[in-house]
Design a protein around this motif. Structure first.
Motif, mmCIF file in Angstrom:
data_model
loop_
_atom_site.group_PDB
_atom_site.id
_atom_site.type_symbol
_atom_site.label_atom_id
_atom_site.label_comp_id
_atom_site.label_asym_id
_atom_site.label_seq_id
_atom_site.Cartn_x
_atom_site.Cartn_y
_atom_site.Cartn_z
ATOM 1 N N VAL A 232 0.894 -1.214 -0.179
ATOM 2 C CA VAL A 232 -0.046 0.091 -0.044
ATOM 3 C C VAL A 232 0.778 1.317 0.024
ATOM 4 O O VAL A 232 0.279 2.204 -0.513
ATOM 5 N N ALA A 233 2.192 1.152 0.839
ATOM 6 C CA ALA A 233 2.987 2.438 0.586
ATOM 7 C C ALA A 233 3.214 2.804 -0.937
ATOM 8 O O ALA A 233 3.725 4.050 -1.129
ATOM 9 N N ALA A 234 3.408 2.045 -1.774
ATOM 10 C CA ALA A 234 3.837 2.294 -2.962
ATOM 11 C C ALA A 234 2.617 2.745 -4.046
ATOM 12 O O ALA A 234 2.832 3.002 -5.178
ATOM 13 N N GLN A 235 1.250 2.901 -3.451
ATOM 14 C CA GLN A 235 0.364 3.132 -3.941
ATOM 15 C C GLN A 235 -0.096 4.789 -3.855
ATOM 16 O O GLN A 235 -0.161 4.960 -2.890
ATOM 17 N N ASP A 236 -0.372 5.570 -4.922
ATOM 18 C CA ASP A 236 -1.059 6.638 -5.103
ATOM 19 C C ASP A 236 -2.496 6.232 -5.117
ATOM 20 O O ASP A 236 -2.885 5.431 -5.402
ATOM 21 N N ASN A 237 -3.614 7.452 -4.702
ATOM 22 C CA ASN A 237 -4.705 7.110 -4.687
ATOM 23 C C ASN A 237 -4.973 5.943 -3.972
ATOM 24 O O ASN A 237 -6.015 4.970 -4.115
ATOM 25 N N TYR A 238 -4.668 5.851 -2.438
ATOM 26 C CA TYR A 238 -4.878 4.984 -1.536
ATOM 27 C C TYR A 238 -5.450 5.613 -0.368
ATOM 28 O O TYR A 238 -4.731 6.774 0.059
ATOM 29 N N ILE A 239 -6.406 5.277 0.333
ATOM 30 C CA ILE A 239 -6.814 5.856 1.538
ATOM 31 C C ILE A 239 -6.440 4.931 2.559
ATOM 32 O O ILE A 239 -6.931 3.714 2.679
ATOM 33 N N ALA A 240 -5.543 5.688 3.379
ATOM 34 C CA ALA A 240 -5.001 4.817 4.744
ATOM 35 C C ALA A 240 -6.025 4.629 5.775
ATOM 36 O O ALA A 240 -6.659 5.593 6.176
ATOM 37 N N CYS A 241 -6.212 3.323 6.320
ATOM 38 C CA CYS A 241 -7.466 3.244 7.674
ATOM 39 C C CYS A 241 -6.664 3.053 8.712
ATOM 40 O O CYS A 241 -6.676 3.510 9.762
ATOM 41 N N SER A 242 -5.352 2.290 8.679
ATOM 42 C CA SER A 242 -4.694 1.645 9.636
ATOM 43 C C SER A 242 -3.174 1.984 9.206
ATOM 44 O O SER A 242 -2.877 1.456 8.462
ATOM 45 N N ILE A 243 -2.285 2.142 10.382
ATOM 46 C CA ILE A 243 -0.765 2.099 9.982
ATOM 47 C C ILE A 243 -0.468 0.840 9.936
ATOM 48 O O ILE A 243 0.883 0.523 9.388
ATOM 49 N N THR A 244 -1.178 -0.331 10.635
ATOM 50 C CA THR A 244 -0.574 -1.662 10.558
ATOM 51 C C THR A 244 -0.678 -2.353 9.211
ATOM 52 O O THR A 244 -0.032 -3.225 8.876
ATOM 53 N N VAL A 245 -1.574 -1.662 8.035
ATOM 54 C CA VAL A 245 -2.047 -2.260 6.931
ATOM 55 C C VAL A 245 -0.728 -2.400 6.180
ATOM 56 O O VAL A 245 -0.177 -1.326 5.736
ATOM 57 N N LYS A 246 -0.557 -3.228 5.388
ATOM 58 C CA LYS A 246 0.613 -3.500 4.401
ATOM 59 C C LYS A 246 0.047 -3.951 2.793
ATOM 60 O O LYS A 246 0.800 -3.335 1.948
ATOM 61 N N ALA A 247 -0.841 -4.415 2.899
ATOM 62 C CA ALA A 247 -1.545 -4.978 1.572
ATOM 63 C C ALA A 247 -2.949 -4.936 1.423
ATOM 64 O O ALA A 247 -3.705 -4.923 2.649
ATOM 65 N N GLU A 248 -3.654 -4.862 0.324
ATOM 66 C CA GLU A 248 -5.012 -4.947 0.324
ATOM 67 C C GLU A 248 -5.557 -5.226 -1.030
ATOM 68 O O GLU A 248 -5.009 -5.498 -2.081
ATOM 69 N N ILE A 249 -6.834 -6.036 -0.914
ATOM 70 C CA ILE A 249 -7.439 -6.717 -2.240
ATOM 71 C C ILE A 249 -9.021 -6.286 -2.179
ATOM 72 O O ILE A 249 -9.655 -6.266 -0.983
ATOM 73 N N VAL A 250 -9.357 -5.750 -3.247
ATOM 74 C CA VAL A 250 -10.800 -5.435 -3.231
ATOM 75 C C VAL A 250 -11.365 -6.168 -4.712
ATOM 76 O O VAL A 250 -10.651 -5.843 -5.752
ATOM 77 N N VAL A 251 -12.458 -6.899 -4.387
ATOM 78 C CA VAL A 251 -13.037 -7.506 -5.500
ATOM 79 C C VAL A 251 -14.735 -7.236 -5.658
ATOM 80 O O VAL A 251 -15.349 -7.013 -4.480
ATOM 81 N N PRO A 252 -14.972 -6.610 -6.876
ATOM 82 C CA PRO A 252 -16.281 -6.047 -7.039
ATOM 83 C C PRO A 252 -17.371 -7.236 -6.740
ATOM 84 O O PRO A 252 -17.150 -8.484 -6.917
ATOM 85 N N LEU A 253 -18.459 -6.673 -6.452
ATOM 86 C CA LEU A 253 -19.784 -7.598 -6.158
ATOM 87 C C LEU A 253 -20.713 -7.236 -7.312
ATOM 88 O O LEU A 253 -21.178 -6.150 -7.144
ATOM 89 N N PHE A 254 -21.118 -8.201 -7.783
ATOM 90 C CA PHE A 254 -22.129 -7.966 -9.150
ATOM 91 C C PHE A 254 -23.442 -8.649 -8.839
ATOM 92 O O PHE A 254 -23.465 -9.825 -8.299
ATOM 93 N N VAL A 255 -24.579 -7.922 -8.847
ATOM 94 C CA VAL A 255 -25.929 -8.392 -8.862
ATOM 95 C C VAL A 255 -26.447 -8.458 -10.126
ATOM 96 O O VAL A 255 -26.414 -7.181 -10.244
ATOM 97 N N ASN A 256 -26.879 -9.243 -10.799
ATOM 98 C CA ASN A 256 -27.524 -9.145 -12.145
ATOM 99 C C ASN A 256 -26.617 -8.342 -13.007
ATOM 100 O O ASN A 256 -27.095 -7.616 -13.968
#
Ligand code: SME
Length: 138
Positions: free
Chosen positions: A77-101
């Motif tokens: 996460v430290a290498a990302q611009d356009n990142y919103i930090a929620c906690s200083i302990t976080v090192k990595a993130e994954i986001v997967v979209p949720l599709f309905v129909n």
């Protein structure tokens, strides 16, 4: 009395199972598109409370997935611009979209305190989880 679980209770149970059983899943939550506003709203989650209960489309990893409709894996996460930090302990993130129909209605968001933990297997697994969650909420 009605003992059936609500949708939010079921989604919270999904978060709890994921956080409990995968050691590198340290914050697990859902964001959903907020009515007809161009923003996401925090849904059920487990982990540290976050100030970011509303995220405008395009902002942060979550806001980008709201408009790209694609998985976003962040190994560092430290290498990302356009990142919103929620906690200083976080090192990595994954986001997967949720599709309905076929419509991107929200996403599952997972933060890890472990650097670069997410593989293709996590993506396939979380796509499966989102498809199951879609059946709960549709
Ligand atoms: N890091 C996210 C914000 C949500 S927190 O991880 C809970 C982002 O950049 O969109």
């Amino acid at each position: 009395s009605n003992t059936e679980k609500t949708v939010d209770e079921r989604l919270l149970a999904v978060c709890e199972i994921l956080e409990k059983h995968v050691d590198y899943y340290n914050w697990v939550g859902f964001y959903f598109k907020n009515g007809d506003k161009n923003e996401l709203k925090l849904g059920p989650y487990v982990g540290a409370p976050t100030d970011h209960t509303i995220i405008p489309f395009g902002k942060g990893i979550c806001g980008q997935v709201a408009v790209s409709n694609e998985n976003f894996v962040v190994p560092d996460v430290a290498a990302q611009d356009n990142y919103i930090a929620c906690s200083i302990t976080v090192k990595a993130e994954i986001v997967v979209p949720l599709f309905v129909n076929g419509e991107n209605v929200g996403q599952i968001d997972i933060d890890s305190n472990t650097p670069n933990p997410f593989t293709d297997e996590d993506e396939r697994f979380l796509e499966f989880v989102c498809a199951e969650v879609a059946k709960i909420i549709e």
